[in-house]
Design an enzyme around this catalytic site. Sequence first.
Site, short mmCIF file in Angstrom:
data_model
loop_
_atom_site.label_atom_id
_atom_site.label_comp_id
_atom_site.label_asym_id
_atom_site.label_seq_id
_atom_site.Cartn_x
_atom_site.Cartn_y
_atom_site.Cartn_z
N ASN A 90 0.82 -1.23 0.00
CA ASN A 90 0.00 0.00 0.00
C ASN A 90 0.85 1.27 0.00
O ASN A 90 0.47 2.28 0.60
CB ASN A 90 -0.99 0.02 1.19
CG ASN A 90 -2.06 1.09 1.09
OD1 ASN A 90 -2.42 1.71 2.08
ND2 ASN A 90 -2.59 1.34 -0.11
N CYS A 110 2.87 1.70 -3.21
CA CYS A 110 3.18 1.91 -4.64
C CYS A 110 1.93 1.77 -5.50
O CYS A 110 1.31 2.77 -5.89
CB CYS A 110 4.26 0.94 -5.11
SG CYS A 110 5.85 1.11 -4.25
N ARG A 111 1.55 0.53 -5.82
CA ARG A 111 0.51 0.32 -6.84
C ARG A 111 -0.88 0.77 -6.41
O ARG A 111 -1.54 1.50 -7.16
CB ARG A 111 0.48 -1.17 -7.23
CG ARG A 111 1.71 -1.61 -7.99
CD ARG A 111 1.80 -3.13 -8.08
NE ARG A 111 2.02 -3.72 -6.76
CZ ARG A 111 2.06 -5.02 -6.50
NH1 ARG A 111 1.86 -5.87 -7.49
NH2 ARG A 111 2.30 -5.46 -5.28
N SER A 112 -1.35 0.33 -5.23
CA SER A 112 -2.75 0.65 -4.90
C SER A 112 -2.97 2.14 -4.61
O SER A 112 -4.02 2.68 -5.01
CB SER A 112 -3.30 -0.24 -3.77
OG SER A 112 -2.59 -0.08 -2.57
P1 4NP Z 1 3.17 -2.22 -3.47
O1 4NP Z 1 4.77 -2.37 -3.54
O2 4NP Z 1 2.62 -3.56 -3.05
O3 4NP Z 1 2.79 -1.86 -4.85
O4 4NP Z 1 2.89 -1.13 -2.45
C1 4NP Z 1 5.52 -2.90 -2.50
C2 4NP Z 1 5.88 -2.09 -1.46
C3 4NP Z 1 6.66 -2.58 -0.43
C4 4NP Z 1 7.06 -3.90 -0.47
C5 4NP Z 1 6.69 -4.72 -1.51
C6 4NP Z 1 5.93 -4.21 -2.55
N1 4NP Z 1 7.88 -4.42 0.59
O5 4NP Z 1 8.28 -5.59 0.48
O6 4NP Z 1 8.15 -3.72 1.56
#
Ligand code: 4NP
Length: 169
Positions: free
Chosen positions: A20, A22-24
């Site tokens: 939560n 980056c993408r969402s």
């Molecule tokens: P998101 O990206 O799922 O698009 O917000 C990520 C953000 C952090 C992590 C993995 C994906 N992480 O492993 O901390």
Amino acid sequence: MSAADGLALPVRVCFVCLGNICRSPMAAAVLRAKAADAGVGNLVTVGSAGTGSWHIGEPADPRAQAALARRGYVSGHVARQFRVDEFDRWDLILTMDRNNAYDVREMAPQGSDPSKVRLLLAFDPSSSRDAQVPDPYHGDDAEFDHVLDLLEAACDGLLAALQTGTPRA
Ligand code: 4NP
């Protein structure tokens, strides 16, 4: 399709990814802007959440914020984790990848409708039905721009489906 499928206005949409940050949150900023541009901003409630807890309370990743800003989107965001007790509050729970969908469906309370959990890219007529938004966390700015391309196309398709009440062709 009918309101029972969640493809009607008004609608409450929650985007879900892993962290939560980056993408969402990017998807939420895009849908809010597109709904407002289409004159239906007051009919579309938009939220986002992560399945993981690592980034609770943090703003969106600076690279996500920069990618949004490059295209003129506004994002004030505080990361949070998806909770079991919110499952029934959303009409559509749109996930970035199949792992997110699996994790959220596993949380569906007894008697809830797991079919409200869908892959976001299924709403983009130019993507395959099982296409996933790649995790850009270990990527560069170009990867974030590519993710934004995918999110914009999917949100266009989603809004069209919501406005006409029909799924993608
Ligand atoms: P998101 O990206 O799922 O698009 O917000 C990520 C953000 C952090 C992590 C993995 C994906 N992480 O492993 O901390």
